[in-house]
Design a protein around this motif. Sequence first.
Motif, mmCIF file in Angstrom:
data_model
loop_
_atom_site.group_PDB
_atom_site.id
_atom_site.type_symbol
_atom_site.label_atom_id
_atom_site.label_comp_id
_atom_site.label_asym_id
_atom_site.label_seq_id
_atom_site.Cartn_x
_atom_site.Cartn_y
_atom_site.Cartn_z
ATOM 1 N N ILE A 382 0.844 -1.198 0.000
ATOM 2 C CA ILE A 382 0.000 0.000 0.000
ATOM 3 C C ILE A 382 0.878 1.246 0.000
ATOM 4 C CG2 ILE A 382 -1.732 1.307 1.285
ATOM 5 C CD1 ILE A 382 -2.759 -1.310 2.420
ATOM 6 N N HIS A 383 0.590 2.139 -0.944
ATOM 7 C CA HIS A 383 1.343 3.396 -1.033
ATOM 8 C C HIS A 383 0.763 4.448 -0.087
ATOM 9 C CE1 HIS A 383 1.990 7.456 -2.789
ATOM 10 N NE2 HIS A 383 3.231 7.005 -2.954
ATOM 11 N N SER A 384 -0.572 4.563 -0.051
ATOM 12 C CA SER A 384 -1.197 5.569 0.807
ATOM 13 C C SER A 384 -2.604 5.123 1.165
ATOM 14 C CB SER A 384 -1.242 6.933 0.108
ATOM 15 O OG SER A 384 -2.042 6.875 -1.061
ATOM 16 N N VAL A 385 -3.094 5.632 2.310
ATOM 17 C CA VAL A 385 -4.448 5.327 2.769
ATOM 18 C C VAL A 385 -5.107 6.617 3.236
ATOM 19 C CG1 VAL A 385 -5.861 4.114 4.464
ATOM 20 C CG2 VAL A 385 -3.873 2.976 3.487
ATOM 21 N N HIS A 386 -6.341 6.808 2.804
ATOM 22 C CA HIS A 386 -7.132 7.950 3.270
ATOM 23 C C HIS A 386 -8.412 7.393 3.869
ATOM 24 C CE1 HIS A 386 -8.933 11.965 3.305
ATOM 25 N NE2 HIS A 386 -10.025 11.408 2.816
ATOM 26 N N GLN A 387 -8.761 7.841 5.076
ATOM 27 C CA GLN A 387 -9.950 7.353 5.757
ATOM 28 C C GLN A 387 -10.846 8.524 6.144
ATOM 29 O OE1 GLN A 387 -9.205 4.557 8.933
ATOM 30 N NE2 GLN A 387 -11.194 4.920 9.903
ATOM 31 N N ARG A 388 -12.152 8.313 6.001
ATOM 32 C CA ARG A 388 -13.119 9.354 6.396
ATOM 33 C C ARG A 388 -14.433 8.705 6.804
ATOM 34 N NH1 ARG A 388 -13.076 9.960 0.653
ATOM 35 N NH2 ARG A 388 -15.101 9.404 -0.268
ATOM 36 N N ASP A 389 -15.242 9.463 7.494
ATOM 37 C CA ASP A 389 -16.545 8.963 7.910
ATOM 38 C C ASP A 389 -17.448 8.764 6.697
ATOM 39 O OD1 ASP A 389 -15.810 9.003 10.565
ATOM 40 O OD2 ASP A 389 -16.591 11.031 10.906
ATOM 41 N N ASP A 390 -18.323 7.788 6.808
ATOM 42 C CA ASP A 390 -19.296 7.531 5.755
ATOM 43 C C ASP A 390 -20.659 8.067 6.187
ATOM 44 O OD1 ASP A 390 -19.740 6.084 3.134
ATOM 45 O OD2 ASP A 390 -21.279 5.131 4.368
ATOM 46 N N LYS A 391 -21.543 8.297 5.237
ATOM 47 C CA LYS A 391 -22.883 8.793 5.565
ATOM 48 C C LYS A 391 -23.726 7.730 6.256
ATOM 49 C CE LYS A 391 -24.425 7.777 0.852
ATOM 50 N NZ LYS A 391 -24.949 8.356 -0.407
ATOM 51 N N GLU A 392 -23.389 6.454 6.049
ATOM 52 C CA GLU A 392 -24.130 5.392 6.719
ATOM 53 C C GLU A 392 -23.603 5.197 8.138
ATOM 54 O OE1 GLU A 392 -24.586 1.703 4.721
ATOM 55 O OE2 GLU A 392 -25.036 2.612 2.772
ATOM 56 N N PRO A 393 -24.484 5.011 9.107
ATOM 57 C CA PRO A 393 -24.033 4.817 10.485
ATOM 58 C C PRO A 393 -23.238 3.515 10.629
ATOM 59 C CG PRO A 393 -26.391 4.390 10.288
ATOM 60 C CD PRO A 393 -25.955 4.987 8.996
ATOM 61 N N GLY A 394 -22.196 3.577 11.468
ATOM 62 C CA GLY A 394 -21.394 2.398 11.737
ATOM 63 C C GLY A 394 -20.447 2.021 10.630
ATOM 64 N N ALA A 395 -20.237 2.932 9.661
ATOM 65 C CA ALA A 395 -19.354 2.641 8.525
ATOM 66 C C ALA A 395 -18.411 3.804 8.297
ATOM 67 C CB ALA A 395 -20.161 2.381 7.258
ATOM 68 N N CYS A 396 -17.308 3.524 7.648
ATOM 69 C CA CYS A 396 -16.396 4.574 7.203
ATOM 70 C C CYS A 396 -15.852 4.191 5.832
ATOM 71 C CB CYS A 396 -15.266 4.800 8.210
ATOM 72 S SG CYS A 396 -14.140 3.422 8.403
ATOM 73 N N VAL A 397 -15.215 5.135 5.183
ATOM 74 C CA VAL A 397 -14.671 4.947 3.839
ATOM 75 C C VAL A 397 -13.157 4.914 3.920
ATOM 76 C CG1 VAL A 397 -14.418 5.956 1.533
ATOM 77 C CG2 VAL A 397 -16.632 6.028 2.706
ATOM 78 N N ILE A 398 -12.564 3.913 3.275
ATOM 79 C CA ILE A 398 -11.108 3.823 3.151
ATOM 80 C C ILE A 398 -10.764 3.872 1.677
ATOM 81 C CG2 ILE A 398 -9.104 2.308 3.397
ATOM 82 C CD1 ILE A 398 -10.280 1.266 5.975
ATOM 83 N N VAL A 399 -9.849 4.762 1.325
ATOM 84 C CA VAL A 399 -9.340 4.836 -0.044
ATOM 85 C C VAL A 399 -7.856 4.474 0.014
ATOM 86 C CG1 VAL A 399 -8.984 6.262 -2.079
ATOM 87 C CG2 VAL A 399 -10.993 6.638 -0.639
#
Length: 435
Positions: A382-399
Amino acid sequence: MPESPAPLRIAVLGAGTVGSQVIRLLHDQHDDFAARSGVAISVEKVLVRDPGAPRDVPIDPALLTTDPVEAIDGMDIVIELIGGIEPARSHVLRALEQGISVITGNKALLAAHGPELYNAAAASGADLYYEAAVAGAIPVVYGLRESLAGDRITRIMGVVNGTTNFILDAMSAQGLSYEEALARAQELGYAEADPSADVDGLDAAAKCSILASLAFHSRVGLDDVAVEGIASITAEDIAEAAFFNRTIKLLAIAERRIGEDGAEGVAMRVHPALLPLDHPLASVDGAFNAILVEGEAAGRLMFYGQGAGGAPTASAVLSDLVAAAHHRAYGGHAPRESVYARLPILDPGIARTRYQIRLQVEDRLGVLSDVAGIFARHGVSIHSVHQRDDKEPGACVIVATTHLAREADLRAVTRALGQSPAVREVASAIRVEGE
């Protein structure tokens, strides 16, 4: 002074957008074309389906015929602009087998039956020209076949389909969905009612196979190209690309690679890819095309221009006509098919690229470790990871963006992520090029 050669008899098969412009330009610039080629050129017949159909450019009704025998037999040069496989293939072979030189803009025909046409041309001594088959007015076929004949080409990467480029630009600049951008392209005439050849990547794949054949001196067909279209690209993908200072383009890529047996071969692929905004291909907009060619001696060269449209494509057809007419009048012939290298076609899984993978995951302790473990188990860094909250409860987004890895390993990672209990959804997996 030697006598001037007799005027050459020309037939144009097809009087659509491109064919009508070829006829118009030959009429309007008759004396110029005679001077450039050294011989007068006379359009004798125009093959059409319906002589009474309305046309953008007036054509003398006496030239029109629905009979291919009348249009082809006895001509010096035939210009094929019908498109598709049949009856274009039969018409072109009929001409070549009689020693009549042929100019075509038919990439599908060349990708499917190129060797048959090359052999027919060589057997009869006729010319076969096809500058207009790839990238409209851009002289990339001539560049590869003649200007770069003394170099060893290592890689070709380009934006070669104007329809998909227009759609992706509209999604990026106007915030449209894929469906909305496609509808807009159809309204403006950039996309056909059935746009599958463009949006599924088949048009770009046909062009990719032609470029690879020229660059690597090996026979390559449409079926040798791994193809992925743009229908899966979403507005969210476009927004994600902009967030990371990238844009999405449908790329055709052909390159020399070392296969798993240690021998050199050719790998070809067409797919959407993320490009950094400062990459030369990132700024190619609308219906324009651009091709980057990398040679061992010449380095990186870029061919850019209008990749579609009646007049631009007619320009490429007429450049071929000048050469073919001169050969017909004074001797000589077009370069023959060059397949001396006979490089094998490699499994697309050995290509090395990078992925940007967007995941919706459970928002809990240890998820990132679980995800990283999947990458590691498949040998992908993995070169890089970006994480942020998701609009759905109990979930988040990882790029996650990877380092360079084998295509096969990256696909395996994507499949494994989709099966992981920590991952709710693999939202997208898009290749990253040019970084």
